[in-house]
Design a protein around this motif. Structure first.
Motif, PDB file in Angstrom:
ATOM      1  N   ASN A 231       0.991  -1.496  -0.122  1.00  0.00           N
ATOM      2  CA  ASN A 231      -0.275   0.105  -0.148  1.00  0.00           C
ATOM      3  C   ASN A 231       1.125   1.168  -0.154  1.00  0.00           C
ATOM      4  N   ARG A 232       1.724   1.142   1.215  1.00  0.00           N
ATOM      5  CA  ARG A 232       3.320   2.814   1.042  1.00  0.00           C
ATOM      6  C   ARG A 232       3.678   2.374  -0.295  1.00  0.00           C
ATOM      7  N   GLN A 233       4.199   1.310  -0.933  1.00  0.00           N
ATOM      8  CA  GLN A 233       4.475   1.475  -2.212  1.00  0.00           C
ATOM      9  C   GLN A 233       3.842   2.180  -3.363  1.00  0.00           C
ATOM     10  N   ALA A 234       2.715   1.458  -3.460  1.00  0.00           N
ATOM     11  CA  ALA A 234       2.223   1.759  -4.592  1.00  0.00           C
ATOM     12  C   ALA A 234       1.827   3.305  -4.379  1.00  0.00           C
ATOM     13  N   HIS A 235       1.710   4.463  -3.570  1.00  0.00           N
ATOM     14  CA  HIS A 235       1.443   5.451  -2.904  1.00  0.00           C
ATOM     15  C   HIS A 235       2.289   6.358  -3.636  1.00  0.00           C
ATOM     16  N   LEU A 236       3.658   5.626  -3.190  1.00  0.00           N
ATOM     17  CA  LEU A 236       4.488   6.459  -3.215  1.00  0.00           C
ATOM     18  C   LEU A 236       5.253   6.542  -4.672  1.00  0.00           C
ATOM     19  N   ILE A 237       5.090   5.211  -5.871  1.00  0.00           N
ATOM     20  CA  ILE A 237       5.275   5.157  -6.910  1.00  0.00           C
ATOM     21  C   ILE A 237       3.783   6.563  -7.619  1.00  0.00           C
ATOM     22  N   ALA A 238       2.895   6.361  -7.765  1.00  0.00           N
ATOM     23  CA  ALA A 238       1.998   7.084  -7.972  1.00  0.00           C
ATOM     24  C   ALA A 238       2.317   8.314  -7.638  1.00  0.00           C
ATOM     25  N   LYS A 239       2.792   8.926  -6.336  1.00  0.00           N
ATOM     26  CA  LYS A 239       3.448  10.224  -6.476  1.00  0.00           C
ATOM     27  C   LYS A 239       4.205  10.568  -7.640  1.00  0.00           C
ATOM     28  N   TRP A 240       5.575   9.808  -6.663  1.00  0.00           N
ATOM     29  CA  TRP A 240       6.287   9.908  -8.091  1.00  0.00           C
ATOM     30  C   TRP A 240       6.195  10.787  -9.088  1.00  0.00           C
ATOM     31  N   MET A 241       5.413   9.859 -10.436  1.00  0.00           N
ATOM     32  CA  MET A 241       4.838   9.679 -11.104  1.00  0.00           C
ATOM     33  C   MET A 241       4.557  10.696 -11.413  1.00  0.00           C
ATOM     34  N   LEU A 242       2.896  11.495 -11.179  1.00  0.00           N
ATOM     35  CA  LEU A 242       2.243  12.459 -10.690  1.00  0.00           C
ATOM     36  C   LEU A 242       3.629  13.605 -10.935  1.00  0.00           C
ATOM     37  N   VAL A 243       4.534  14.040 -10.589  1.00  0.00           N
ATOM     38  CA  VAL A 243       5.602  15.260 -10.964  1.00  0.00           C
ATOM     39  C   VAL A 243       6.252  14.991 -11.843  1.00  0.00           C
ATOM     40  N   GLY A 244       6.321  13.440 -12.126  1.00  0.00           N
ATOM     41  CA  GLY A 244       7.536  13.664 -13.513  1.00  0.00           C
ATOM     42  C   GLY A 244       8.660  12.647 -13.310  1.00  0.00           C
ATOM     43  N   PHE A 245       8.808  12.118 -11.949  1.00  0.00           N
ATOM     44  CA  PHE A 245       9.716  11.583 -11.260  1.00  0.00           C
ATOM     45  C   PHE A 245      10.578  10.573 -12.005  1.00  0.00           C
ATOM     46  N   ILE A 246      11.390   9.992 -12.395  1.00  0.00           N
ATOM     47  CA  ILE A 246      11.972   8.793 -12.345  1.00  0.00           C
ATOM     48  C   ILE A 246      12.932   7.975 -11.441  1.00  0.00           C
ATOM     49  N   HIS A 247      12.727   7.249 -10.710  1.00  0.00           N
ATOM     50  CA  HIS A 247      14.402   7.199 -10.017  1.00  0.00           C
ATOM     51  C   HIS A 247      15.151   6.484 -10.508  1.00  0.00           C
ATOM     52  N   GLY A 248      14.956   5.765 -11.429  1.00  0.00           N
ATOM     53  CA  GLY A 248      16.412   5.672 -12.434  1.00  0.00           C
ATOM     54  C   GLY A 248      16.670   3.905 -11.882  1.00  0.00           C
ATOM     55  N   VAL A 249      16.783   3.374 -10.612  1.00  0.00           N
ATOM     56  CA  VAL A 249      17.059   2.453 -10.326  1.00  0.00           C
ATOM     57  C   VAL A 249      16.352   1.380  -9.480  1.00  0.00           C
ATOM     58  N   MET A 250      15.519   0.944 -10.129  1.00  0.00           N
ATOM     59  CA  MET A 250      14.201   0.119  -8.709  1.00  0.00           C
ATOM     60  C   MET A 250      15.179  -1.167  -8.275  1.00  0.00           C
ATOM     61  N   ASN A 251      16.128  -1.709  -8.479  1.00  0.00           N
ATOM     62  CA  ASN A 251      16.852  -3.028  -8.250  1.00  0.00           C
ATOM     63  C   ASN A 251      16.391  -3.126  -7.073  1.00  0.00           C
ATOM     64  N   THR A 252      15.904  -4.168  -6.291  1.00  0.00           N
ATOM     65  CA  THR A 252      15.524  -4.625  -4.548  1.00  0.00           C
ATOM     66  C   THR A 252      15.956  -4.271  -3.446  1.00  0.00           C
ATOM     67  N   ASP A 253      17.461  -3.814  -3.571  1.00  0.00           N
ATOM     68  CA  ASP A 253      17.886  -3.850  -2.525  1.00  0.00           C
ATOM     69  C   ASP A 253      17.869  -1.827  -2.770  1.00  0.00           C
ATOM     70  N   ASN A 254      16.954  -1.306  -3.602  1.00  0.00           N
ATOM     71  CA  ASN A 254      16.545   0.238  -3.670  1.00  0.00           C
ATOM     72  C   ASN A 254      15.709   0.698  -3.468  1.00  0.00           C
ATOM     73  N   MET A 255      14.452  -0.303  -2.633  1.00  0.00           N
ATOM     74  CA  MET A 255      13.410  -0.486  -2.214  1.00  0.00           C
ATOM     75  C   MET A 255      13.474  -0.674  -0.917  1.00  0.00           C
ATOM     76  N   SER A 256      12.522   0.928  -0.113  1.00  0.00           N
ATOM     77  CA  SER A 256      12.442   0.980   1.475  1.00  0.00           C
ATOM     78  C   SER A 256      11.259  -0.011   2.028  1.00  0.00           C
ATOM     79  N   LEU A 257      10.981  -0.617   3.069  1.00  0.00           N
ATOM     80  CA  LEU A 257      10.045  -1.180   3.172  1.00  0.00           C
ATOM     81  C   LEU A 257       8.999  -0.652   3.938  1.00  0.00           C
TER      82      LEU A 257
END
Length: 490
Positions: A231-257
């Motif tokens: 749930n938190r991750q879904a809301h976070l990624i939606a917020k990224w995308m709605l301002v045009g943000f691209i994380h760049g390296v969404m490896n599993t070691d770069n995903m906070s829980l």
């Protein structure tokens, strides 16, 4: 708090199994100096800044301090990097100093990045450049200003030493990073491979105790944890995308829980809208493009779920069914958050067929016309607030297309003051423009000039209300200023 006292007094990660970390101190540097201190962030935490500015604090944050009464650690984790599994990654250039307790009773991790080699360095030098830490400082401030959960920078320091990058020597730097947690999907992958069910359980219990306490008394707390993380991750990624943000390296070691943006080295904000946009120089297959981020979020959560299966049920098939059920809400949660966010950006509350058609075709229209994402929604907001439509229409390469789109929007948009206010809150006037960030880095690295860095750091705190003095920071890049590739800079 006593003035000039070290506020980093805890180390909660020592409660984890021993193989989840290595205790070691940061490496000494030649002549550390404080380049920037985030006074506003420290004030938010309720922490005095004096210690961070005096010799004792600067030495402690640079590797030159007395660590006899503290417990710095480098954390171990695994991870899928661009889809390929690496069984041991870990903090190769970072040291977790411990936690600060904030005025509201919460604990915040304080980690050094660029603080020397660790057992997880894999041949790296364990250092960072001043440019890399400037980027993370500015992007963290930009994300926080936009209301997006993120790691932040408390301070940046120079080391007085140079590091080799791209066959040249550049100034070395250290970032003092703050985060709610540094537990990642990769942490669970490592625990699962190293210790099996017992390791995963210890990590899950730690996460629930410190970050999801509302789940602690549930009979199904481990499946509930997976769903809550999703749930938190879904809301976070939606917020990224709605301002045009691209994380760049969404490896599993770069995903906070805990639902925070973390490890965003080669990230960028889009200028002109392109759904498949990629900036990161190492993302050669567009795995982490703007329009792939939600899918990758689900993929990463699936890797997390694989490690949690033993905690769900002793029967493998039943455990998988539970995982699938708990992952399912992620998709609808993201879709709803993104769709509602897009409607807010457009000032539309109607669910009519014509409104739905405009919403569905808004972003493709921007892409066909090559329109700047942030400038478009800012101009649309200002037009909704009563300004002329001239600037909005000037963004279209084809005037007739712009006029036709605007006419359709006028038919379906809501004119209520609350809706217009919501548009403003959804549409920043200022983002961390890639060319401005790069210029700030170049100024600092090449000329030791931090003027633009400090100016951006301050302006990005209020991206919805830009002062007249900062209007130039809103401008899209000129053709020769365009940033086509971004780099991690480690």
């Amino acid at each position: 708090m006593t003035q000039n006292a070290n506020p980093i007094k805890h180390q909660i990660y020592l409660s984890l199994p021993n193989d989840m970390y290595t205790q070691l101190t940061p490496k000494r540097v030649e002549s550390p100096a404080l380049l920037a201190l985030n006074h506003d962030l420290l004030h938010q935490y309720g922490v005095e800044s004096d210690w961070f500015e005096d010799v004792e604090g600067i030495n402690f944050l640079s590797g030159n301090g007395d660590y006899s009464s503290s417990d710095p650690v480098a954390m171990a984790y695994a991870g899928h990097q661009f889809g390929y599994y690496s069984p041991l990654l870990g903090d190769g250039r970072a040291h977790m100093l411990g936690q600060i307790q904030t005025r509201d009773g919460n604990y915040v991790d304080v980690q050094l990045k660029g603080s020397g080699r660790t057992p997880y360095s894999r041949g790296g030098d364990g250092r960072a450049t001043v440019g890399a830490v400037i980027r993370e400082y500015l992007i963290g401030e930009a994300m926080a200003g936009l209301g997006i959960p993120t790691t932040r920078t408390i301070a940046i320091l120079s080391t007085g030493e140079n590091v080799m990058r791209d066959y040249q020597m550049v100034p070395g730097g250290i970032q003092v990073r703050a985060a709610s947690s540094h537990i990642r999907v990769g942490s669970f992958q490592y625990a699962y491979a190293k210790s099996g069910e017992s390791g995963v359980k210890a990590l899950a219990d730690h996460l629930i105790e410190h970050h999801y306490p509302e789940l602690s008394d549930l009979d199904d707390k481990y499946p509930a944890l997976l769903e809550a993380i999703g749930n938190r991750q879904a809301h976070l990624i939606a917020k990224w995308m709605l301002v045009g943000f691209i994380h760049g390296v969404m490896n599993t070691d770069n995903m906070s829980l805990v639902g925070e943006t973390i490890d965003f080295g080669p990230c960028a904000f889009m200028d002109e809208f392109k759904a498949g946009k990629v900036f990161s120089s190492i993302d050669r297959e567009s795995r982490y493009a703007w329009n792939q981020q939600a899918n990758i979020g689900y993929w990463n959560l699936s890797r997390l779920a694989e490690t949690l299966l033993p905690l769900f049920d002793s029967d493998d098939e039943q455990a998988i069914k539970i995982a699938e059920t708990r992952l399912q809400p992620y998709v609808s949660t993201f879709q709803d958050a993104f769709q509602q966010g897009l409607k807010a950006k457009l000032g539309i509350t109607s669910d009519s067929e014509i409104a739905e058609d405009l919403i569905n075709h808004a972003l493709p229209t921007l892409e066909r016309e090559g329109i700047d994402f942030t400038l478009f929604f800012d101009a649309l907001t200002r037009h909704a607030q009563g300004e002329s439509d001239a600037q909005l229409l000037s963004l279209f390469s084809a005037p007739d297309v712009g006029q036709a789109w605007l006419s359709q929007w006028e038919q379906v948009r809501d004119r209520g003051e609350d809706v217009i206010s919501a548009m403003r809150r959804a549409n920043p006037a200022l983002i961390a423009r890639n060319h401005q960030v790069e210029k700030a880095i170049d100024d600092a690295m090449e000329r030791n000039d931090f003027t633009l860095f400090h100016r951006l750091a301050e302006a990005l705190k209020t991206p919805y209300d830009v002062s007249e003095d900062n209007r130039d920071l809103q401008a899209a890049p000129e053709p020769q200023e365009r940033v086509l590739r971004t780099f991690c800079g480690t």
